[in-house]
Design an enzyme around this catalytic site. Sequence first.
Site, PDB file in Angstrom:
ATOM      1  N   ARG A 128       0.819  -1.232   0.000  1.00 34.26           N
ATOM      2  CA  ARG A 128       0.000   0.000   0.000  1.00 34.26           C
ATOM      3  C   ARG A 128       0.844   1.269   0.000  1.00 34.26           C
ATOM      4  O   ARG A 128       0.449   2.304   0.518  1.00 34.26           O
ATOM      5  CB  ARG A 128      -0.956   0.040   1.192  1.00 34.26           C
ATOM      6  CG  ARG A 128      -2.141  -0.910   1.027  1.00 34.26           C
ATOM      7  CD  ARG A 128      -3.258  -0.483   1.952  1.00 34.26           C
ATOM      8  NE  ARG A 128      -4.402  -1.379   1.894  1.00 34.26           N
ATOM      9  CZ  ARG A 128      -5.618  -1.002   1.504  1.00 34.26           C
ATOM     10  NH1 ARG A 128      -5.840   0.228   1.134  1.00 34.26           N
ATOM     11  NH2 ARG A 128      -6.605  -1.860   1.510  1.00 34.26           N
ATOM     12  N   TYR A 140     -15.340 -12.094   0.436  1.00 32.12           N
ATOM     13  CA  TYR A 140     -16.100 -10.865   0.195  1.00 32.12           C
ATOM     14  C   TYR A 140     -17.395 -11.170  -0.551  1.00 32.12           C
ATOM     15  O   TYR A 140     -18.440 -10.593  -0.278  1.00 32.12           O
ATOM     16  CB  TYR A 140     -15.277  -9.878  -0.637  1.00 32.12           C
ATOM     17  CG  TYR A 140     -14.352  -9.003   0.155  1.00 32.12           C
ATOM     18  CD1 TYR A 140     -14.845  -8.087   1.083  1.00 32.12           C
ATOM     19  CD2 TYR A 140     -12.977  -9.056  -0.030  1.00 32.12           C
ATOM     20  CE1 TYR A 140     -13.996  -7.265   1.803  1.00 32.12           C
ATOM     21  CE2 TYR A 140     -12.109  -8.233   0.693  1.00 32.12           C
ATOM     22  CZ  TYR A 140     -12.635  -7.334   1.605  1.00 32.12           C
ATOM     23  OH  TYR A 140     -11.792  -6.526   2.307  1.00 32.12           O
ATOM     24  N   ARG A 197      -3.378   6.134  -0.340  1.00 31.26           N
ATOM     25  CA  ARG A 197      -4.023   7.049   0.621  1.00 31.26           C
ATOM     26  C   ARG A 197      -3.106   7.805   1.561  1.00 31.26           C
ATOM     27  O   ARG A 197      -3.500   8.823   2.108  1.00 31.26           O
ATOM     28  CB  ARG A 197      -5.028   6.231   1.442  1.00 31.26           C
ATOM     29  CG  ARG A 197      -4.345   5.033   2.103  1.00 31.26           C
ATOM     30  CD  ARG A 197      -5.308   3.949   2.541  1.00 31.26           C
ATOM     31  NE  ARG A 197      -4.512   2.886   3.196  1.00 31.26           N
ATOM     32  CZ  ARG A 197      -4.982   1.895   3.900  1.00 31.26           C
ATOM     33  NH1 ARG A 197      -6.284   1.782   4.074  1.00 31.26           N
ATOM     34  NH2 ARG A 197      -4.187   1.000   4.445  1.00 31.26           N
ATOM     35  N   ARG A 228      -6.039  11.907  -7.387  1.00 35.81           N
ATOM     36  CA  ARG A 228      -7.282  11.152  -7.462  1.00 35.81           C
ATOM     37  C   ARG A 228      -8.518  11.987  -7.180  1.00 35.81           C
ATOM     38  O   ARG A 228      -9.640  11.479  -7.336  1.00 35.81           O
ATOM     39  CB  ARG A 228      -7.231   9.977  -6.473  1.00 35.81           C
ATOM     40  CG  ARG A 228      -7.554   8.638  -7.102  1.00 35.81           C
ATOM     41  CD  ARG A 228      -8.070   7.656  -6.078  1.00 35.81           C
ATOM     42  NE  ARG A 228      -9.442   7.944  -5.655  1.00 35.81           N
ATOM     43  CZ  ARG A 228     -10.074   7.314  -4.684  1.00 35.81           C
ATOM     44  NH1 ARG A 228      -9.426   6.378  -3.999  1.00 35.81           N
ATOM     45  NH2 ARG A 228     -11.328   7.617  -4.361  1.00 35.81           N
ATOM     46  N   ASP A 271      -6.993  -2.727  -6.813  1.00 39.45           N
ATOM     47  CA  ASP A 271      -7.776  -3.167  -5.671  1.00 39.45           C
ATOM     48  C   ASP A 271      -8.147  -4.612  -5.927  1.00 39.45           C
ATOM     49  O   ASP A 271      -8.291  -5.021  -7.085  1.00 39.45           O
ATOM     50  CB  ASP A 271      -9.034  -2.308  -5.514  1.00 39.45           C
ATOM     51  CG  ASP A 271      -9.791  -2.679  -4.250  1.00 39.45           C
ATOM     52  OD1 ASP A 271      -9.526  -2.065  -3.206  1.00 39.45           O
ATOM     53  OD2 ASP A 271     -10.624  -3.615  -4.296  1.00 39.45           O
TER      54      ASP A 271
END
Lengths: 363, 363
Positions: free
Chosen positions: A40, A172, A44, A53, A89
């Site tokens: 990661r 998921y 973010r 973004r 993702d």
Amino acid sequence: MTTTALPASHPLTDGRTADSALVAALRGRRPAHRPVWFMRQAGRSLPEYLEARAGTGMLESCLTPALASEITLQPVRRYGVDAAILFSDIVVPMRIAGVDVDIQPGVGPVFGRPVRTMADVEALPALGTAGDRGFFDSGLDAIRAAVTITADELGHVPLIGFAGAPFTLAAYMVDGRPSRDHMGARELMHSSPEVWDALVSWTSRAAGLFLRAQVLAGASAVQLFDSWAGSLSEADYVAHCAAGSRTALMSVADLDVPRIHFAANAGHLLDAMGSAGATALGVDYRMPLDAAARSTGGRFPLQGNIDPAMLAAPADALTRHVKDVLARGGEAPGHVVNLGHGMPPHANPDVVKRIVDVVHERG
Amino acid sequence: MTTTALPASHPLTDGRTADSALVAALRGRRPAHRPVWFMRQAGRSLPEYLEARAGTGMLESCLTPALASEITLQPVRRYGVDAAILFSDIVVPMRIAGVDVDIQPGVGPVFGRPVRTMADVEALPALGTAGDRGFFDSGLDAIRAAVTITADELGHVPLIGFAGAPFTLAAYMVDGRPSRDHMGARELMHSSPEVWDALVSWTSRAAGLFLRAQVLAGASAVQLFDSWAGSLSEADYVAHCAAGSRTALMSVADLDVPRIHFAANAGHLLDAMGSAGATALGVDYRMPLDAAARSTGGRFPLQGNIDPAMLAAPADALTRHVKDVLARGGEAPGHVVNLGHGMPPHANPDVVKRIVDVVHERG
């Protein structure tokens, strides 16, 4: 899957990345310095990411080649890490396949129609085969484009291809959204093993085709990321999940790229994960790397495992921790420095940069 | 803490529970049948619970002696389990102390004021000492009353006292609410170890006083429940959490009751947990009991560890799984059958009853 070798113009075959520190360490050699990158690292925690973004949804960003490439390159520019990993993702292949899934901010992936019966599995979109120019293969063009642009830009720095692991994808899809203990998936594998197996067969083919497209377009290694496999006992992992991971990872075996398998919270599964098609293992921050090397019989180069919580520690404590990781990682046949879980969203980029400097000075 | 022995009228000293299967197994003896109870057996999975609690909030239910007692007794009546565990919640001692905390349905404990600085810790309510009749001790009277009523009703069936472990309590207080990886707590222990230590000192005294009140009122054993310690490496657990667990557990050591320590997802911590004041260890469903016995050098009676997900399996698969748990548990010096995590909210009571029957027939 007709191609069985990388093209001559691929970074791994044309001299650009084959001798990089990352590829060398993943192949069990000892490069001049210990390579380092961070799970990661793109995303973010970087202000330039938030700027790039702004106004674009997560999945849309992953599927816009120029933007995905820019985000992928940002941490390489800022930190001088030894590898990029494609900004993506785990649900991107499902979205490409046409599954009704979105990422809700503050929640995570949410599926319009959870998958719990054989009819649900049979209603999933067909995936086709690699390079067949069917719906799924054509949809992968956006990923191929992002990889190609990025690999060209990176030059001698290798790009790692990325996919979510079949168990995590299936978990998921069964729960329809993130859940704490993945009980829906863990129940389904026992209550309806044939439904579970069919679902994992689908997710493992999706992950495999997704990885293969990235490798052929220019990725020099792959990482299969299992967020949730740590919720399983080793017996259940072996009986109900390992075959799926193997399918995904072996989908690029003929292309001879290093295949990293990481699962969070899975010290107890490391040996089984190694037997599921990996050539290198990522290690969670909870298991010291020397113990991980012992528990896998020294069979695998290891990647890890700075505790992300230590990014909040005073500088000298963090440096001691990084040196400890370097020392323990030295026990493995090949060591790639990384975090032992994803980069925290609030990580301070200056602290991350200091880690890179410590590794490159000492490692 | 002036009392140093149980009163003569206590169930453990007056002949009611000292020879029960539970106490015998927890003391390393082999009773005539393997004892069984279930974490979270009292509560959300039972229709009679939903009926009894209708209209009453969670914490209010825990603090209403007749209601808490009724809920505690329900699974003993329905299943014939070998122990009751006091219906409570890990945040009950904080609520009694006057901390602003509530349980939000679908979320979990939410604190009005997260604890992150030394000033925050110093602002926590004073706890006093055991039996001092201060604010906290007086507030424990509701718990004492529930325990007394329940123990009287149970007769020869032992009641287990319950508290949340200091790390888990502190993790909730730092984040202010449930979080996936307890990063706030894990960062605080490294960034401000003196604040962290002061907070754990407070939570461990709260948990210890809470356990001691239950034992003196009639509990024949205690369980310290650590929901989140599994998020720590063994090194961090030993350096930053074990002392707190030890304080909580040793607060009843002079009373000579068995002290069970359970942490979810913590196979890697078992040995360290044993050294933190426990006399028996609860084992998560992920680690086979024979491996747990080996990893702790056969020092501890073990409790566990039926996989809650197996409650959804076909009857014959579940029975095979229970027999496997019985066989592996036989390797430990004392075995109490339990789930390897809490009872799922949607568990079928008929399936749970079948497990009890299999254990009592075979164990």
